[in-house]
Write a protein that holds these residues in place. Structure first.
Motif, PDB file in Angstrom:
ATOM      1  N   PHE A 108      -0.919  29.340  19.766  1.00 52.50           N
ATOM      2  CA  PHE A 108      -1.050  30.522  18.909  1.00 52.50           C
ATOM      3  C   PHE A 108      -2.518  30.873  18.709  1.00 52.50           C
ATOM      4  O   PHE A 108      -2.927  32.032  18.852  1.00 52.50           O
ATOM      5  CB  PHE A 108      -0.384  30.250  17.563  1.00 52.50           C
ATOM      6  N   CYS A 109      -3.311  29.879  18.368  1.00 49.20           N
ATOM      7  CA  CYS A 109      -4.740  30.115  18.108  1.00 49.20           C
ATOM      8  C   CYS A 109      -5.471  30.543  19.365  1.00 49.20           C
ATOM      9  O   CYS A 109      -6.348  31.416  19.327  1.00 49.20           O
ATOM     10  CB  CYS A 109      -5.376  28.846  17.544  1.00 49.20           C
ATOM     11  N   PHE A 110      -5.124  29.942  20.491  1.00 49.88           N
ATOM     12  CA  PHE A 110      -5.787  30.258  21.748  1.00 49.88           C
ATOM     13  C   PHE A 110      -5.525  31.713  22.129  1.00 49.88           C
ATOM     14  O   PHE A 110      -6.443  32.433  22.548  1.00 49.88           O
ATOM     15  CB  PHE A 110      -5.279  29.312  22.840  1.00 49.88           C
ATOM     16  N   ALA A 111      -4.265  32.154  21.986  1.00 53.85           N
ATOM     17  CA  ALA A 111      -3.934  33.547  22.294  1.00 53.85           C
ATOM     18  C   ALA A 111      -4.687  34.497  21.376  1.00 53.85           C
ATOM     19  O   ALA A 111      -5.249  35.501  21.826  1.00 53.85           O
ATOM     20  CB  ALA A 111      -2.429  33.761  22.164  1.00 53.85           C
ATOM     21  N   GLY A 112      -4.699  34.182  20.085  1.00 53.68           N
ATOM     22  CA  GLY A 112      -5.382  35.048  19.136  1.00 53.68           C
ATOM     23  C   GLY A 112      -6.860  35.153  19.404  1.00 53.68           C
ATOM     24  O   GLY A 112      -7.441  36.255  19.393  1.00 53.68           O
ATOM     25  N   ALA A 113      -7.505  34.016  19.662  1.00 58.41           N
ATOM     26  CA  ALA A 113      -8.945  34.030  19.930  1.00 58.41           C
ATOM     27  C   ALA A 113      -9.261  34.796  21.204  1.00 58.41           C
ATOM     28  O   ALA A 113     -10.221  35.586  21.256  1.00 58.41           O
ATOM     29  CB  ALA A 113      -9.459  32.592  20.024  1.00 58.41           C
ATOM     30  N   ALA A 114      -8.454  34.598  22.242  1.00 62.19           N
ATOM     31  CA  ALA A 114      -8.682  35.311  23.496  1.00 62.19           C
ATOM     32  C   ALA A 114      -8.510  36.817  23.315  1.00 62.19           C
ATOM     33  O   ALA A 114      -9.277  37.611  23.868  1.00 62.19           O
ATOM     34  CB  ALA A 114      -7.731  34.791  24.569  1.00 62.19           C
ATOM     35  N   MET A 115      -7.512  37.222  22.547  1.00 57.67           N
ATOM     36  CA  MET A 115      -7.289  38.647  22.303  1.00 57.67           C
ATOM     37  C   MET A 115      -8.485  39.285  21.619  1.00 57.67           C
ATOM     38  O   MET A 115      -8.893  40.404  21.951  1.00 57.67           O
ATOM     39  CB  MET A 115      -6.038  38.842  21.449  1.00 57.67           C
ATOM     40  N   ILE A 116      -9.055  38.580  20.653  1.00 54.57           N
ATOM     41  CA  ILE A 116     -10.184  39.139  19.910  1.00 54.57           C
ATOM     42  C   ILE A 116     -11.402  39.288  20.810  1.00 54.57           C
ATOM     43  O   ILE A 116     -12.095  40.312  20.796  1.00 54.57           O
ATOM     44  CB  ILE A 116     -10.485  38.249  18.688  1.00 54.57           C
ATOM     45  N   VAL A 117     -11.686  38.272  21.631  1.00 57.93           N
ATOM     46  CA  VAL A 117     -12.817  38.346  22.549  1.00 57.93           C
ATOM     47  C   VAL A 117     -12.625  39.491  23.537  1.00 57.93           C
ATOM     48  O   VAL A 117     -13.549  40.278  23.796  1.00 57.93           O
ATOM     49  CB  VAL A 117     -12.997  37.006  23.300  1.00 57.93           C
TER      50      VAL A 117
END
Length: 441
Positions: free
Chosen positions: A106-115
């Motif tokens: 979940f966190c990995f997807a969210g962080a990648a989306m923001i970048v």
């Protein structure tokens, strides 16, 4: 080139740290789990947990960012990912690891989306393709380097858990101290199964099967390699070579698919993947060289399937819907990614190592048969109506924002931005009406 990279260097560095930590995490858990005596079924569930978390992150992050902002959301994602890998070191049980792996996904997807949202905002239309290529290469190199780090020490200790947590935390630093303006709200993608199916049945069916095969191999390749007797260095290379081969294969595959019916290319690539599957099953190599060669063939095939499917679906998409189509296919891919590791892990525990490749072979056979059937039912897209093939990372490390960043059509990009900004303005208006004291004066 330097002038284009400097404004986004902080974002690229943050993404590199994130993918480096992700590479360590992805390989460390199956290797350490095998040392701890976890069953292949339990280790397969790590992939299922990751897929559930990743798809959830892709679906829910846009709402979180709208509430707390990009920087706070990214910092929270990176910090919680660090907590999840440290928690895995403290709680050496399959159940805890599955839950924590889901949290990390979940966190990995969210962080990648923001970048990716930030990069999309900073990229000018004329340099978008080049920036996307640089971003993809940075992520590929960082992820591979993270996996290869395990060859430098003992995975039975605490060191690599700590190292992964350190780099997850370092990932939040560049964006936290960056002076760049906050980008527009993230693009939110809703899953419309009927619309996706009407647009392209082949794309929906094939991307679900690709999710099964790619996620099964991604989650359990290290377990397979260790069980056939490869040393840790060879295990790390065995999991890295397929990703590199897949990235290289997209170049000739893309050229070929732009010149002919993409469904023919899809069938051809799936046949190559099936050949590798059957070689693993019936040849059952135990040597390092043979396994690495087959892994390269399999990786070059399976990681080139996803962008072919996305390009084929976009050929049939109505104007202005490319982002929604690509994002919807990603979520379908995620559903397949939930199933693949689960079935393959159960098979490896109860049948044997070859069960991993029986699962991937089954998925590739279904792709071949259904695509051939649809070719007899629907004419190919006219050459003039086809878009250009766009190399993209495998669905496992793609987000809805990846489609936006890769998009080269300025009109579609502007439309997606306008929709997101309109939603953002409406949310701010609602907040001002609810809290008049905070309204601009």
């Amino acid at each position: 080139m330097v002038r284009q990279i400097l404004p986004i260097s902080a974002l690229l560095i943050g993404s590199a740290f994130l993918l480096f930590a992700g590479g360590i995490n992805a390989l460390l858990l199956p290797v350490r789990g095998s040392i701890e005596g976890f069953t292949a079924f339990s280790l397969g569930l790590l992939g299922t947990g990751w897929a559930i978390g990743y798809v959830s992150g892709c679906a829910l992050t846009s709402g979180l960012v709208a509430r707390v902002g990009h920087v706070r959301a990214f910092s929270a994602m990176s910090a919680i990912a660090a907590v999840s890998i440290l928690g895995s070191a403290l709680l050496l049980t399959p159940v805890a690891w599955i839950v924590l792996r889901g949290v990390c996904g979940f966190c990995f997807a969210g962080a990648a989306m923001i970048v990716e949202s930030w990069l999309s905002e900073r990229a000018a239309p004329e340099t978008r393709g080049r920036i996307f290529g640089i971003y993809t290469m940075v992520n590929l190199a960082a992820s591979t380097a993270g996996q290869l780090m395990l060859t430098l020490g003992d995975p039975a200790g605490f060191t690599f858990f700590a190292l992964g947590a350190i780099f997850y935390c370092l990932a939040l630093v560049p964006t936290a101290i960056s002076s760049t303006s906050t980008p527009a709200p993230l693009v939110s993608v809703r899953l419309d199964l009927r619309g996706l199916w009407r647009n392209s049945p082949v794309a929906v069916f094939a991307v679900f099967c690709v999710g099964i095969s790619n996620a099964a191999f991604g989650a359990l390749a290290a377990v397979y390699a260790e069980r056939v007797g490869l040393m840790l260095t060879a295990v790390a290379v065995f999991t890295s070579v397929p990703i590199l081969a897949g990235a290289v294969a997209q170049i000739p595959v893309g050229i070929l698919s732009d010149r002919t019916d993409r469904r023919k290319v899809l069938v051809g690539v799936a046949v190559l993947a099936l050949i590798a599957d059957l070689a693993f099953i019936f040849w059952a190599p135990t040597g390092r060289t043979e396994n690495l060669l087959l892994a390269a063939l399999l990786g070059g095939s399976i990681f080139a399937l996803y962008p072919i499917i996305v390009a084929h679906a976009n050929d049939h998409a109505a104007p202005g819907t490319a982002i929604q189509i690509s994002g919807g296919l990603l979520l379908i891919f995620g559903l397949g990614s939930v199933v693949g590791p689960l079935v393959a892990g159960w098979g490896m525990t109860n049948v044997g190592n070859s069960a991993l490749y029986w699962v991937t072979a089954g998925a590739h056979i279904l792709i071949i048969l259904y695509t051939l059937y649809r070719m007899s039912r629907r004419a190919p897209v006219a050459e003039a109506a086809k878009g250009s093939f766009q190399p993209v990372p495998g669905g496992r490390i793609s987000t809805p924002q990846t489609a936006l960043l890769a998009e080269t059509d300025q009109g579609e990009m502007a439309a997606a931005r306008d929709d997101a900004e309109a939603a953002h303005d409406a949310a701010r208006q609602d907040e001002s009406e609810a809290h008049p004291q905070n309204a601009p004066r």
